[in-house]
Design a protein around this motif. Structure first.
Motif, PDB file in Angstrom:
ATOM      1  N   VAL A 296       0.839  -1.200   0.000  1.00  0.00           N
ATOM      2  CA  VAL A 296       0.000   0.000   0.000  1.00  0.00           C
ATOM      3  C   VAL A 296       0.875   1.253   0.000  1.00  0.00           C
ATOM      4  CG1 VAL A 296      -1.614   1.383   1.382  1.00  0.00           C
ATOM      5  CG2 VAL A 296      -2.047  -1.056   1.020  1.00  0.00           C
ATOM      6  N   ARG A 297       1.923   1.260   0.791  1.00  0.00           N
ATOM      7  CA  ARG A 297       2.814   2.424   0.860  1.00  0.00           C
ATOM      8  C   ARG A 297       3.427   2.731  -0.496  1.00  0.00           C
ATOM      9  NH1 ARG A 297       4.352   0.219   5.883  1.00  0.00           N
ATOM     10  NH2 ARG A 297       6.242  -0.703   4.993  1.00  0.00           N
ATOM     11  N   HIS A 298       3.649   1.702  -1.287  1.00  0.00           N
ATOM     12  CA  HIS A 298       4.296   1.886  -2.591  1.00  0.00           C
ATOM     13  C   HIS A 298       3.298   1.945  -3.743  1.00  0.00           C
ATOM     14  CE1 HIS A 298       8.526   1.574  -1.332  1.00  0.00           C
ATOM     15  NE2 HIS A 298       8.047   0.802  -0.369  1.00  0.00           N
ATOM     16  N   GLY A 299       2.002   1.978  -3.421  1.00  0.00           N
ATOM     17  CA  GLY A 299       0.994   2.168  -4.450  1.00  0.00           C
ATOM     18  C   GLY A 299       0.629   0.941  -5.248  1.00  0.00           C
ATOM     19  N   LEU A 300       1.154  -0.223  -4.866  1.00  0.00           N
ATOM     20  CA  LEU A 300       0.833  -1.443  -5.595  1.00  0.00           C
ATOM     21  C   LEU A 300      -0.511  -2.013  -5.164  1.00  0.00           C
ATOM     22  CD1 LEU A 300       4.368  -3.106  -5.572  1.00  0.00           C
ATOM     23  CD2 LEU A 300       3.297  -1.786  -7.404  1.00  0.00           C
ATOM     24  N   LEU A 301      -0.922  -1.694  -3.964  1.00  0.00           N
ATOM     25  CA  LEU A 301      -2.265  -2.006  -3.477  1.00  0.00           C
ATOM     26  C   LEU A 301      -2.880  -0.728  -2.939  1.00  0.00           C
ATOM     27  CD1 LEU A 301      -1.805  -5.378  -1.504  1.00  0.00           C
ATOM     28  CD2 LEU A 301      -2.788  -5.089  -3.788  1.00  0.00           C
ATOM     29  N   GLU A 302      -4.208  -0.686  -2.916  1.00  0.00           N
ATOM     30  CA  GLU A 302      -4.921   0.454  -2.349  1.00  0.00           C
ATOM     31  C   GLU A 302      -5.962  -0.060  -1.365  1.00  0.00           C
ATOM     32  OE1 GLU A 302      -6.659   2.368  -5.698  1.00  0.00           O
ATOM     33  OE2 GLU A 302      -4.754   3.171  -6.456  1.00  0.00           O
ATOM     34  N   ARG A 303      -6.210   0.718  -0.331  1.00  0.00           N
ATOM     35  CA  ARG A 303      -7.199   0.313   0.660  1.00  0.00           C
ATOM     36  C   ARG A 303      -8.603   0.709   0.213  1.00  0.00           C
ATOM     37  NH1 ARG A 303      -4.845  -1.974   4.732  1.00  0.00           N
ATOM     38  NH2 ARG A 303      -2.721  -1.354   5.377  1.00  0.00           N
ATOM     39  N   ASP A 304      -9.550  -0.180   0.489  1.00  0.00           N
ATOM     40  CA  ASP A 304     -10.962   0.075   0.227  1.00  0.00           C
ATOM     41  C   ASP A 304     -11.696  -0.329   1.495  1.00  0.00           C
ATOM     42  OD1 ASP A 304     -13.494   0.429  -0.701  1.00  0.00           O
ATOM     43  OD2 ASP A 304     -13.444  -1.210  -2.165  1.00  0.00           O
ATOM     44  N   GLY A 305     -11.748   0.617   2.437  1.00  0.00           N
ATOM     45  CA  GLY A 305     -12.260   0.273   3.766  1.00  0.00           C
ATOM     46  C   GLY A 305     -11.289  -0.673   4.440  1.00  0.00           C
ATOM     47  N   THR A 306     -11.787  -1.847   4.839  1.00  0.00           N
ATOM     48  CA  THR A 306     -10.908  -2.839   5.463  1.00  0.00           C
ATOM     49  C   THR A 306     -10.333  -3.814   4.437  1.00  0.00           C
ATOM     50  OG1 THR A 306     -12.792  -4.300   5.887  1.00  0.00           O
ATOM     51  CG2 THR A 306     -12.198  -2.729   7.621  1.00  0.00           C
ATOM     52  N   ALA A 307     -10.766  -3.672   3.183  1.00  0.00           N
ATOM     53  CA  ALA A 307     -10.279  -4.573   2.128  1.00  0.00           C
ATOM     54  C   ALA A 307      -9.182  -3.891   1.312  1.00  0.00           C
ATOM     55  CB  ALA A 307     -11.435  -4.993   1.221  1.00  0.00           C
ATOM     56  N   LEU A 308      -8.670  -4.633   0.325  1.00  0.00           N
ATOM     57  CA  LEU A 308      -7.572  -4.135  -0.508  1.00  0.00           C
ATOM     58  C   LEU A 308      -7.895  -4.395  -1.973  1.00  0.00           C
ATOM     59  CD1 LEU A 308      -5.098  -5.801   1.867  1.00  0.00           C
ATOM     60  CD2 LEU A 308      -4.813  -3.394   1.312  1.00  0.00           C
ATOM     61  N   ARG A 309      -7.482  -3.470  -2.834  1.00  0.00           N
ATOM     62  CA  ARG A 309      -7.611  -3.646  -4.268  1.00  0.00           C
ATOM     63  C   ARG A 309      -6.260  -3.358  -4.915  1.00  0.00           C
ATOM     64  NH1 ARG A 309     -11.812  -1.259  -6.332  1.00  0.00           N
ATOM     65  NH2 ARG A 309     -12.800  -0.409  -4.461  1.00  0.00           N
ATOM     66  N   LEU A 310      -6.094  -3.833  -6.155  1.00  0.00           N
ATOM     67  CA  LEU A 310      -4.863  -3.564  -6.884  1.00  0.00           C
ATOM     68  C   LEU A 310      -4.738  -2.066  -7.129  1.00  0.00           C
ATOM     69  CD1 LEU A 310      -4.928  -6.486  -9.483  1.00  0.00           C
ATOM     70  CD2 LEU A 310      -3.536  -6.326  -7.411  1.00  0.00           C
ATOM     71  N   GLY A 311      -3.502  -1.549  -6.981  1.00  0.00           N
ATOM     72  CA  GLY A 311      -3.268  -0.119  -7.087  1.00  0.00           C
ATOM     73  C   GLY A 311      -2.972   0.346  -8.502  1.00  0.00           C
ATOM     74  N   LEU A 312      -3.129   1.641  -8.721  1.00  0.00           N
ATOM     75  CA  LEU A 312      -2.871   2.221 -10.033  1.00  0.00           C
ATOM     76  C   LEU A 312      -1.405   2.106 -10.422  1.00  0.00           C
ATOM     77  CD1 LEU A 312      -5.056   5.464 -10.069  1.00  0.00           C
ATOM     78  CD2 LEU A 312      -5.356   3.382 -11.421  1.00  0.00           C
ATOM     79  N   ARG A 313      -0.526   2.003  -9.453  1.00  0.00           N
ATOM     80  CA  ARG A 313       0.898   1.877  -9.770  1.00  0.00           C
ATOM     81  C   ARG A 313       1.154   0.618 -10.602  1.00  0.00           C
ATOM     82  NH1 ARG A 313       5.186   3.764 -11.704  1.00  0.00           N
ATOM     83  NH2 ARG A 313       7.156   3.029 -10.816  1.00  0.00           N
ATOM     84  N   LEU A 314       0.374  -0.439 -10.346  1.00  0.00           N
ATOM     85  CA  LEU A 314       0.522  -1.658 -11.141  1.00  0.00           C
ATOM     86  C   LEU A 314       0.133  -1.399 -12.586  1.00  0.00           C
ATOM     87  CD1 LEU A 314      -0.824  -4.532  -8.855  1.00  0.00           C
ATOM     88  CD2 LEU A 314       1.504  -4.234  -9.697  1.00  0.00           C
ATOM     89  N   PHE A 315      -0.911  -0.602 -12.801  1.00  0.00           N
ATOM     90  CA  PHE A 315      -1.313  -0.264 -14.163  1.00  0.00           C
ATOM     91  C   PHE A 315      -0.201   0.511 -14.859  1.00  0.00           C
ATOM     92  CE2 PHE A 315      -3.181   2.806 -17.125  1.00  0.00           C
ATOM     93  CZ  PHE A 315      -3.823   1.937 -18.004  1.00  0.00           C
ATOM     94  N   GLU A 316       0.414   1.440 -14.156  1.00  0.00           N
ATOM     95  CA  GLU A 316       1.502   2.230 -14.734  1.00  0.00           C
ATOM     96  C   GLU A 316       2.668   1.332 -15.124  1.00  0.00           C
ATOM     97  OE1 GLU A 316       2.458   5.071 -11.776  1.00  0.00           O
ATOM     98  OE2 GLU A 316       0.520   6.086 -11.867  1.00  0.00           O
ATOM     99  N   ILE A 317       2.989   0.393 -14.256  1.00  0.00           N
ATOM    100  CA  ILE A 317       4.089  -0.528 -14.552  1.00  0.00           C
ATOM    101  C   ILE A 317       3.736  -1.378 -15.769  1.00  0.00           C
ATOM    102  CG2 ILE A 317       5.359  -2.535 -13.689  1.00  0.00           C
ATOM    103  CD1 ILE A 317       5.073  -1.317 -10.871  1.00  0.00           C
ATOM    104  N   GLY A 318       2.474  -1.807 -15.838  1.00  0.00           N
ATOM    105  CA  GLY A 318       2.054  -2.617 -16.976  1.00  0.00           C
ATOM    106  C   GLY A 318       2.214  -1.890 -18.296  1.00  0.00           C
ATOM    107  N   GLN A 319       1.967  -0.571 -18.286  1.00  0.00           N
ATOM    108  CA  GLN A 319       2.112   0.197 -19.508  1.00  0.00           C
ATOM    109  C   GLN A 319       3.562   0.313 -19.953  1.00  0.00           C
ATOM    110  OE1 GLN A 319      -0.740   1.239 -21.281  1.00  0.00           O
ATOM    111  NE2 GLN A 319      -1.417  -0.213 -19.729  1.00  0.00           N
ATOM    112  N   LEU A 320       4.486   0.085 -19.032  1.00  0.00           N
ATOM    113  CA  LEU A 320       5.905   0.134 -19.369  1.00  0.00           C
ATOM    114  C   LEU A 320       6.410  -1.192 -19.931  1.00  0.00           C
ATOM    115  CD1 LEU A 320       7.239   2.076 -16.243  1.00  0.00           C
ATOM    116  CD2 LEU A 320       6.802   2.988 -18.536  1.00  0.00           C
TER     117      LEU A 320
END
Length: 255
Positions: free
Chosen positions: A60-84
């Protein structure tokens, strides 16, 4: 060990273990998942909840996951890496006009896929309005032996690549999936002779597909393109020549 000497072996093992656990967490998310709780992540990865808490906090600190309340979702940083990840970007861009033409002409779903290990990975999917809802998605995987694109690539792959697929086993995906090594080899020989591979309800009930390889200057397959549709609406023999023509034309444009 001399005083002050670092145990590089243990350090390497620890790093590999951490990398494996991070990989397990990120790949625990499946198509259709929105957010997952810590308990579900622990269940899917077989990791202790304490480890999941610690590692997800780091992600989460590095943007690879994001918090959604008490749950977690994949972070936008992963999308950025994928585009590279541009290794196949040029291939996707070159293939897109050919795929679009095939979809327009047939109103069915077209695919661009490469082989990775024993599976095909879909680099592009253009869905047709008259096509069935397929499990294929960009970035998704499917056992190569059960797909037309997989067989098209395997037919023009080095023998060790085919041996690896056969050695891993040929799991049954549908009742018509080829599970016999001898039968698959015979089909690959026919694919080489015809320039076309077919999936006749081998990847799913009611779905047929025709594919042709994109071959490099050395003659081996770099990828494959295909058209998929309902078995009662699409005659693969009629669309197959268009797939092969597009594949041959596209192959000539590739560096």
């Amino acid at each position: 060990m001399c005083p002050g000497q670092r145990n590089d072996s243990n350090g390497t093992d620890d790093t590999a273990s951490t990398a494996a656990r991070v990989t397990a967490l990120l790949t625990a998310f499946e198509p259709g998942d929105d957010a997952l709780g810590v308990s579900e992540l622990a269940r899917r990865t077989a990791l202790p909840k304490s480890s999941v808490h610690r590692l997800t906090a780091h992600l989460v600190r590095h943007g690879l996951l994001e918090r959604d309340g008490t749950a977690l979702r994949l972070g936008l940083r992963l999308f950025e890496i994928g585009q590279l990840a541009v290794r196949q970007r040029g291939l996707v861009d070159a293939a897109r006009p050919y795929l679009a033409d095939l979809r327009e002409a047939t109103r069915n779903t077209v695919h661009l896929a490469v082989l990775e290990g024993t599976e095909v990975v879909y680099l592009d999917v253009l869905r047709g309005p008259d096509a069935p809802t397929l499990p294929s998605r960009i970035g998704g995987r499917f056992p190569a032996h059960a797909t037309a694109v997989g067989k098209a690539i395997l037919a023009w792959s080095p023998e060790p690549v085919v041996d690896t697929v056969l050695a891993a086993g040929l799991p049954r995906i549908s009742r018509r999936t080829i599970t016999g090594p001898g039968l698959l080899r015979r089909q690959l020989a026919k694919v080489r002779a015809d320039g076309l591979a077919y999936d006749r309800e081998e990847s799913g009930v009611g779905v047929v597909c025709a594919a042709s390889p994109l071959r490099g200057t050395d003659g081996t397959a770099r990828a494959a393109i295909s058209i998929s549709g309902w078995t009662n609406r699409m005659r693969v023999e009629r669309v197959a020549p268009a797939v092969r023509t597009a594949a041959l034309a596209l192959s000539r444009t590739l560096p």
